[in-house]
Scaffold this active site. Sequence first.
Site, PDB file in Angstrom:
ATOM      1  N   HIS A 336      35.635 105.548  37.769  1.00  0.00           N
ATOM      2  CA  HIS A 336      34.609 104.509  37.606  1.00  0.00           C
ATOM      3  C   HIS A 336      34.893 103.571  36.435  1.00  0.00           C
ATOM      4  O   HIS A 336      33.957 103.156  35.734  1.00  0.00           O
ATOM      5  CB  HIS A 336      33.220 105.156  37.445  1.00  0.00           C
ATOM      6  CG  HIS A 336      32.964 106.229  38.449  1.00  0.00           C
ATOM      7  ND1 HIS A 336      33.218 107.564  38.186  1.00  0.00           N
ATOM      8  CD2 HIS A 336      32.532 106.173  39.725  1.00  0.00           C
ATOM      9  CE1 HIS A 336      32.927 108.282  39.262  1.00  0.00           C
ATOM     10  NE2 HIS A 336      32.513 107.483  40.208  1.00  0.00           N
ATOM     11  N   CYS A 337      36.150 103.254  36.204  1.00  0.00           N
ATOM     12  CA  CYS A 337      36.547 102.346  35.110  1.00  0.00           C
ATOM     13  C   CYS A 337      36.003 102.805  33.759  1.00  0.00           C
ATOM     14  O   CYS A 337      35.711 101.971  32.893  1.00  0.00           O
ATOM     15  CB  CYS A 337      36.077 100.913  35.376  1.00  0.00           C
ATOM     16  SG  CYS A 337      36.859 100.159  36.799  1.00  0.00           S
TER      17      CYS A 337
END
Lengths: 383, 383
Positions: A336-337
């Site tokens: 998720h970055c």
Amino acid sequence: MIYLDNAATTYPKPEMVYVAMDKCMREYGANPGRAGHQLALEAGRAIYKTRELICKLFNIDNPMQIIFTCNATDSLNLALKGILKQGDHIITTSMEHNSMIRPIVTLEKLGIEYTVIQCDKKGMIDTQDIEKAIKENTKMIATTHASNVAGTLMPIEEIGEIAEKNNIIYLVDAAQTAGVYNIDVEKMNIDLLAAPGHKGLLGPQGTGFLYIREGLDLQQMKEGGTGSKSELLTQPEIIPDRYESGTPNTPGIVGLGAGIEFILKEGIEKIRKHEEELTAYMISELQKIDNVRIYGPLDAKKQAAVISINIEDEDSSEISYILDKVFHIAVRSGLHCAPMAHKTMGTFEQGTVRFSLGYFNTKEDVEKAVEALKKICDELKNR
Amino acid sequence: MIYLDNAATTYPKPEMVYVAMDKCMREYGANPGRAGHQLALEAGRAIYKTRELICKLFNIDNPMQIIFTCNATDSLNLALKGILKQGDHIITTSMEHNSMIRPIVTLEKLGIEYTVIQCDKKGMIDTQDIEKAIKENTKMIATTHASNVAGTLMPIEEIGEIAEKNNIIYLVDAAQTAGVYNIDVEKMNIDLLAAPGHKGLLGPQGTGFLYIREGLDLQQMKEGGTGSKSELLTQPEIIPDRYESGTPNTPGIVGLGAGIEFILKEGIEKIRKHEEELTAYMISELQKIDNVRIYGPLDAKKQAAVISINIEDEDSSEISYILDKVFHIAVRSGLHCAPMAHKTMGTFEQGTVRFSLGYFNTKEDVEKAVEALKKICDELKNR
């Protein structure tokens, strides 16, 4: 399709967002702030209206202190690079998204120091650690309002007080909370507020904003046509023009305005209550499944409507793939970055399966997701 | 309302642009490139399709060399600041828009030299002047393809040859020509091509792109989440991800794709022919009005569909105000964010009244505009 990826972008949007954008495109698709004709003025007024709506939602006095950007990443880059100079120090947290930490790491090359405050496994911060990290050259504290991985809410009011007390600029990344949680820039001593338009604010992708407290002088990242002071070969100092070069995303900003109007009409409390109820319900149901690990606070009052899980040691992307293909449930897996957040939670290798709920989700959506996870667990047991 | 402000933004757009954007918002409004679920993949495919369409229009080989930006100003800033380093020299022209010259003037503070080639009063450049200006440290030549004030077309193929011969990077600002004039990055030796999506390409505001020739290494202006290499705290080197941090403007990019599809369907030759005819007709009609001064080449083959005029020494904004209020004709007056161009043309004090024609304008629109100007002239004579 059950859409549970609202932390990436909310979907669907309120009907009035679609309608407002289409109307803008069809009826007054001119260039705002450049010409004086009727269509251009109408486009300009529509953009100003969105500035006012943002002000209303976040208790901001002056609409001209709202800078429109193309997403929260754009806002954060402007905030960080606009303020920090060689020799400055910034304090941030281990729960940040790459949109915060990547620019900070890049700034290190220009002689800007940073300290990352380690949060606990649930993503909770001890604000004393922030106070301890303050140095003479600390120019900024920059934190997310809620983790995009575990949903963990940061005590931004408390952090704002620390910043205020120490005369430090406070930057808040409201990517996961704007439009759902109360954010009052005055009460919370927020100097810079970055938010995307396409998440909780229910606007379209391609929009975002940065609120800049009056008097703060940021270096702009871009120069260009502003429709103001056209005679100058240098960037005008007028705000927001200084930070808004080039033709703005008029239909997008109009859609963002419609999203905020929807929020103000529904009431932010009602929206939050609905999301909290769904979150609490989902957590309690997930806790009943033996081999599901749930991360984060496990408390709907301490987290945004984001729930990260794993099924034992199964690959998170495998689970999300099955959820999509077999059960038509849209979630996001992996990191998720936000690799630091996953390291904090101990899920850097496995990633997590993230369910993120929105105002348009129902209890039935959550039931189906839980049901699907139960079936996947059974399937895995019988493997 | 007769809309003759197409150089600012084209209006209206083809019906298929409105339809494509609305469909995107309603049916697959997910976040592209972040998750693996069906809606996210559909959004990702739609964006890729627009990359391919851009490649087709400009003879670009690799769709991954297209960087989506929020407007041409954004593209130009990335191109200039991404390439130029202390000690470099850049050559540009006196017909540039502030979106080109303002970043260049800003770069001067970082030790980058620039030379502005003086064009003649019609905005025409002598390419020998460019050759003469080349120095050992000349890193880039940067020119517009057509003036946004006088429409004057630059000989970009010839300039591209000079750049190629001298091993200098060539940046073209196609704000006034993309979608109407043939641009072939290979044949014309264009290394960097900047264009807005919302002008001749018939897409919505909030879109633009920069084509980067394969192998050119630009410093990115922003860092953030890219959906790729999420584990890294530094910006990934992968293109286009390196330059496209944060959630893209999916509905906008989809609308841009639809605009380009429309162009490819109609045929760019047909579009240009129509605009040339209108321009030629308008110039010839304007030349019949005694007290109208027309600027630029006065030749539809040497200028884009942009015609700047003045009525004797009358204030240009006064004329555009009357055109709007009395005749419901939308034009733009003043300096058009291009002060150097106005100095070149001798109109820096007065500005000009700019009529800019688009594919959806008709001969009747031009007739009405000419008629209105005649009436204004008569009115002024009788004053």
